[in-house]
Design a protein around this motif. Structure first.
Motif, PDB file in Angstrom:
ATOM      1  N   GLY A  68       0.817  -1.206   0.000  1.00  0.00           N
ATOM      2  CA  GLY A  68       0.000   0.000   0.000  1.00  0.00           C
ATOM      3  C   GLY A  68       0.848   1.251   0.000  1.00  0.00           C
ATOM      4  N   GLU A  69       1.978   1.212   0.737  1.00  0.00           N
ATOM      5  CA  GLU A  69       2.881   2.356   0.774  1.00  0.00           C
ATOM      6  C   GLU A  69       3.478   2.620  -0.596  1.00  0.00           C
ATOM      7  OE1 GLU A  69       7.006   3.674   3.032  1.00  0.00           O
ATOM      8  OE2 GLU A  69       5.714   2.122   3.897  1.00  0.00           O
ATOM      9  N   MET A  70       3.850   1.531  -1.308  1.00  0.00           N
ATOM     10  CA  MET A  70       4.378   1.691  -2.655  1.00  0.00           C
ATOM     11  C   MET A  70       3.337   2.294  -3.570  1.00  0.00           C
ATOM     12  SD  MET A  70       6.402  -1.896  -3.148  1.00  0.00           S
ATOM     13  CE  MET A  70       6.452  -1.639  -4.913  1.00  0.00           C
ATOM     14  N   GLU A  71       2.092   1.843  -3.416  1.00  0.00           N
ATOM     15  CA  GLU A  71       1.031   2.315  -4.287  1.00  0.00           C
ATOM     16  C   GLU A  71       0.758   3.791  -4.041  1.00  0.00           C
ATOM     17  OE1 GLU A  71      -3.626   1.210  -5.231  1.00  0.00           O
ATOM     18  OE2 GLU A  71      -2.278  -0.276  -4.380  1.00  0.00           O
ATOM     19  N   ASP A  72       0.840   4.214  -2.764  1.00  0.00           N
ATOM     20  CA  ASP A  72       0.582   5.606  -2.428  1.00  0.00           C
ATOM     21  C   ASP A  72       1.621   6.525  -3.060  1.00  0.00           C
ATOM     22  OD1 ASP A  72      -1.616   4.928  -0.984  1.00  0.00           O
ATOM     23  OD2 ASP A  72      -0.585   4.907   0.967  1.00  0.00           O
ATOM     24  N   ASN A  73       2.849   6.008  -3.209  1.00  0.00           N
ATOM     25  CA  ASN A  73       3.923   6.829  -3.756  1.00  0.00           C
ATOM     26  C   ASN A  73       3.872   6.924  -5.274  1.00  0.00           C
ATOM     27  OD1 ASN A  73       4.997   7.337  -1.243  1.00  0.00           O
ATOM     28  ND2 ASN A  73       6.327   5.529  -1.268  1.00  0.00           N
ATOM     29  N   ASP A  74       3.070   6.094  -5.926  1.00  0.00           N
ATOM     30  CA  ASP A  74       2.979   6.098  -7.383  1.00  0.00           C
ATOM     31  C   ASP A  74       1.885   7.057  -7.828  1.00  0.00           C
ATOM     32  OD1 ASP A  74       4.963   4.273  -7.671  1.00  0.00           O
ATOM     33  OD2 ASP A  74       3.629   2.523  -7.743  1.00  0.00           O
ATOM     34  N   GLN A  75       2.248   8.136  -8.470  1.00  0.00           N
ATOM     35  CA  GLN A  75       1.249   9.049  -8.995  1.00  0.00           C
ATOM     36  C   GLN A  75       0.777   8.546 -10.358  1.00  0.00           C
ATOM     37  OE1 GLN A  75       4.692  12.200  -9.629  1.00  0.00           O
ATOM     38  NE2 GLN A  75       2.852  12.865 -10.691  1.00  0.00           N
ATOM     39  N   VAL A  76      -0.423   8.941 -10.737  1.00  0.00           N
ATOM     40  CA  VAL A  76      -0.978   8.499 -12.009  1.00  0.00           C
ATOM     41  C   VAL A  76      -0.327   9.303 -13.130  1.00  0.00           C
ATOM     42  CG1 VAL A  76      -3.065   8.259 -13.383  1.00  0.00           C
ATOM     43  CG2 VAL A  76      -3.153   7.892 -10.906  1.00  0.00           C
ATOM     44  N   LEU A  77       0.249   8.605 -14.105  1.00  0.00           N
ATOM     45  CA  LEU A  77       0.917   9.233 -15.241  1.00  0.00           C
ATOM     46  C   LEU A  77       0.170   8.908 -16.520  1.00  0.00           C
ATOM     47  CD1 LEU A  77       4.587   8.255 -14.307  1.00  0.00           C
ATOM     48  CD2 LEU A  77       3.430  10.414 -13.802  1.00  0.00           C
ATOM     49  N   PHE A  78       0.198   9.851 -17.465  1.00  0.00           N
ATOM     50  CA  PHE A  78      -0.480   9.647 -18.735  1.00  0.00           C
ATOM     51  C   PHE A  78       0.489   9.846 -19.890  1.00  0.00           C
ATOM     52  CE2 PHE A  78      -3.789  10.817 -15.744  1.00  0.00           C
ATOM     53  CZ  PHE A  78      -4.808   9.917 -16.048  1.00  0.00           C
ATOM     54  N   CYS A  79       0.370   8.988 -20.886  1.00  0.00           N
ATOM     55  CA  CYS A  79       1.218   9.053 -22.077  1.00  0.00           C
ATOM     56  C   CYS A  79       0.839  10.282 -22.907  1.00  0.00           C
ATOM     57  CB  CYS A  79       1.037   7.775 -22.903  1.00  0.00           C
ATOM     58  SG  CYS A  79       1.923   7.771 -24.478  1.00  0.00           S
ATOM     59  N   ASN A  80       1.834  11.041 -23.344  1.00  0.00           N
ATOM     60  CA  ASN A  80       1.572  12.248 -24.127  1.00  0.00           C
ATOM     61  C   ASN A  80       1.283  11.937 -25.595  1.00  0.00           C
ATOM     62  OD1 ASN A  80       4.219  11.474 -24.787  1.00  0.00           O
ATOM     63  ND2 ASN A  80       4.854  13.575 -25.200  1.00  0.00           N
ATOM     64  N   ILE A  81       1.244  10.641 -25.938  1.00  0.00           N
ATOM     65  CA  ILE A  81       0.961  10.249 -27.322  1.00  0.00           C
ATOM     66  C   ILE A  81      -0.405   9.581 -27.435  1.00  0.00           C
ATOM     67  CG2 ILE A  81       1.747   8.834 -29.270  1.00  0.00           C
ATOM     68  CD1 ILE A  81       4.608   9.167 -28.130  1.00  0.00           C
ATOM     69  N   CYS A  82      -0.658   8.582 -26.588  1.00  0.00           N
ATOM     70  CA  CYS A  82      -1.955   7.874 -26.644  1.00  0.00           C
ATOM     71  C   CYS A  82      -2.907   8.309 -25.532  1.00  0.00           C
ATOM     72  CB  CYS A  82      -1.744   6.364 -26.592  1.00  0.00           C
ATOM     73  SG  CYS A  82      -1.213   5.754 -24.959  1.00  0.00           S
TER      74      CYS A  82
ATOM     75  N   VAL B 116       0.245   5.298 -17.751  1.00  0.00           N
ATOM     76  CA  VAL B 116       1.571   4.700 -17.936  1.00  0.00           C
ATOM     77  C   VAL B 116       2.076   4.184 -16.588  1.00  0.00           C
ATOM     78  CG1 VAL B 116       3.931   5.072 -18.722  1.00  0.00           C
ATOM     79  CG2 VAL B 116       2.057   6.365 -19.760  1.00  0.00           C
ATOM     80  N   SER B 117       2.482   2.936 -16.537  1.00  0.00           N
ATOM     81  CA  SER B 117       3.077   2.392 -15.314  1.00  0.00           C
ATOM     82  C   SER B 117       4.566   2.741 -15.295  1.00  0.00           C
ATOM     83  CB  SER B 117       2.893   0.877 -15.260  1.00  0.00           C
ATOM     84  OG  SER B 117       3.664   0.242 -16.264  1.00  0.00           O
ATOM     85  N   SER B 118       5.180   2.679 -14.129  1.00  0.00           N
ATOM     86  CA  SER B 118       6.591   3.053 -14.004  1.00  0.00           C
ATOM     87  C   SER B 118       7.501   2.163 -14.838  1.00  0.00           C
ATOM     88  CB  SER B 118       7.017   3.000 -12.534  1.00  0.00           C
ATOM     89  OG  SER B 118       6.823   1.687 -12.015  1.00  0.00           O
ATOM     90  N   GLY B 119       7.096   0.911 -15.036  1.00  0.00           N
ATOM     91  CA  GLY B 119       7.931  -0.018 -15.795  1.00  0.00           C
ATOM     92  C   GLY B 119       7.916   0.185 -17.289  1.00  0.00           C
ATOM     93  N   GLU B 120       6.919   0.926 -17.810  1.00  0.00           N
ATOM     94  CA  GLU B 120       6.794   1.094 -19.260  1.00  0.00           C
ATOM     95  C   GLU B 120       6.919   2.546 -19.701  1.00  0.00           C
ATOM     96  OE1 GLU B 120       2.935  -0.301 -20.427  1.00  0.00           O
ATOM     97  OE2 GLU B 120       1.866   1.043 -19.068  1.00  0.00           O
TER      98      GLU B 120
ATOM     99  N   VAL C  88      17.028   5.468 -22.791  1.00  0.00           N
ATOM    100  CA  VAL C  88      17.162   4.162 -22.137  1.00  0.00           C
ATOM    101  C   VAL C  88      18.076   4.276 -20.928  1.00  0.00           C
ATOM    102  CG1 VAL C  88      17.991   1.802 -22.419  1.00  0.00           C
ATOM    103  CG2 VAL C  88      16.683   2.886 -24.254  1.00  0.00           C
ATOM    104  N   ARG C  89      19.170   5.022 -21.063  1.00  0.00           N
ATOM    105  CA  ARG C  89      20.086   5.185 -19.931  1.00  0.00           C
ATOM    106  C   ARG C  89      19.400   5.874 -18.763  1.00  0.00           C
ATOM    107  NH1 ARG C  89      23.245   6.701 -24.406  1.00  0.00           N
ATOM    108  NH2 ARG C  89      24.576   4.961 -25.053  1.00  0.00           N
ATOM    109  N   LYS C  90      18.598   6.880 -19.058  1.00  0.00           N
ATOM    110  CA  LYS C  90      17.878   7.562 -17.979  1.00  0.00           C
ATOM    111  C   LYS C  90      16.890   6.600 -17.305  1.00  0.00           C
ATOM    112  CE  LYS C  90      15.202  11.613 -16.707  1.00  0.00           C
ATOM    113  NZ  LYS C  90      14.676  12.935 -17.087  1.00  0.00           N
ATOM    114  N   LYS C  91      16.218   5.802 -18.112  1.00  0.00           N
ATOM    115  CA  LYS C  91      15.264   4.840 -17.558  1.00  0.00           C
ATOM    116  C   LYS C  91      15.977   3.840 -16.659  1.00  0.00           C
ATOM    117  CE  LYS C  91      11.798   1.397 -18.851  1.00  0.00           C
ATOM    118  NZ  LYS C  91      10.869   1.905 -17.814  1.00  0.00           N
TER     119      LYS C  91
END
Length: 270
Positions: A191-205, A209-213, A263-266
């Motif tokens: 739950g703590e991990m989930e709270d720290n994840d803000q909702v992100l949106f792809c600027n193309i579609c 967007v999840s943190s892994g993608e 990719v390096r930044k990711k």
């Protein structure tokens, strides 16, 4: 919390997550001086220690009892171990690699070490490796040999200097922490991990967007977020029959971006 320093790791080493590298060893033993060895590793500092301790410590039989060895150069940034192992095999067996048939064989007066560097220069300019976001790292600058001008690595492959150390990615560490927590504490950790994840949106579609993608624009004034697939498709829109982009333009700020830098930044090493 910064990663713990392992034995044998230089204190000023560059930290790289999800490390897959192919290295070149140089023998400094007077009896075998000039011999080389090419190998694959996910932990270069541990690997050179194994080589110098011998086969009983995990080193290769070809380097056992022939040390000391210096790990002079390493190429890293491969997407996975399979990609790195294929690169390693071709570098070890150029005469058997169909991708290196255009490379002239070793000349009679050419030193083995010089031939290895010439081979590497050709490989970095040959498909499919020419499109990978690789980094050429000289671990021992005193052994550095300049690449031929006509075979300089592509612009998206930086040549850097200094030690490096591998660490597990933050994502992997977080998953491990949740999995290893006591059962009654897992829900809170997750739950703590989930709270720290803000909702992100792809600027193309414009989908979440999840943190892994996610891929993030390198322009500090932009910081646009995209799906890896969405951004790669945009970068490849004007290229036929290619699967891996090299460079492209941010949809939001129109900044020209190198795919390798993204990719390096990711991976936490930009």
């Amino acid at each position: 919390m910064p990663p713990k320093k392992k034995a044998g790791e230089p204190s000023d080493a560059k930290v790289v997550e999800d490390f897959f590298g192919v290295y070149l060893l140089y023998c400094t033993n007077p009896k075998y001086k000039g011999r080389t060895y090419i190998g694959f590793t996910v932990d270069p500092n541990r690997r050179i220690t194994q080589h110098n301790k011998g086969k009983h410590a995990g080193g290769a039989w070809r380097t056992s009892n022939r040390g000391p060895w210096e790990m002079v150069l390493i190429v890293h940034g491969f997407p996975n171990d399979i990609s790195a192992l294929r690169f390693e095999w071709s570098w070890q067996h150029p005469a058997r690699s169909r991708r290196l048939r255009h490379v002239p064989a070793k000349k009679s007066r050419e030193k083995t070490y010089e031939f290895c560097i010439r081979l590497l220069a050709n490989m970095l300019n040959t498909e499919p490796w020419v499109r990978l976001p690789l980094t050429v790292r000289w671990l021992k600058p005193e052994y550095e040999i300049s690449f031929p001008h006509s075979l300089a690595p592509p612009l998206h492959m930086p040549i850097v200097h200094g030690p490096v150390k591998s660490v597990k990615s933050a994502t992997t560490t977080s998953k491990t922490a949740v999995a290893s927590a006591p059962e009654d504490g897992r829900e809170g950790a997750a739950g703590e991990m989930e709270d720290n994840d803000q909702v992100l949106f792809c600027n193309i579609c414009f989908k979440t967007v999840s943190s892994g993608e996610k891929m993030e624009c390198l322009n500090v004034r932009c910081g646009a977020i995209s799906h890896i697939i969405c951004l790669s498709q945009c970068f490849l829109a004007k290229e036929d029959n290619q699967m891996l982009p090299v460079e492209g333009t941010c949809v939001t700020c129109e900044c020209v971006l190198q795919w390798g830098d993204l990719v390096r930044k990711k991976n936490g090493c930009y």
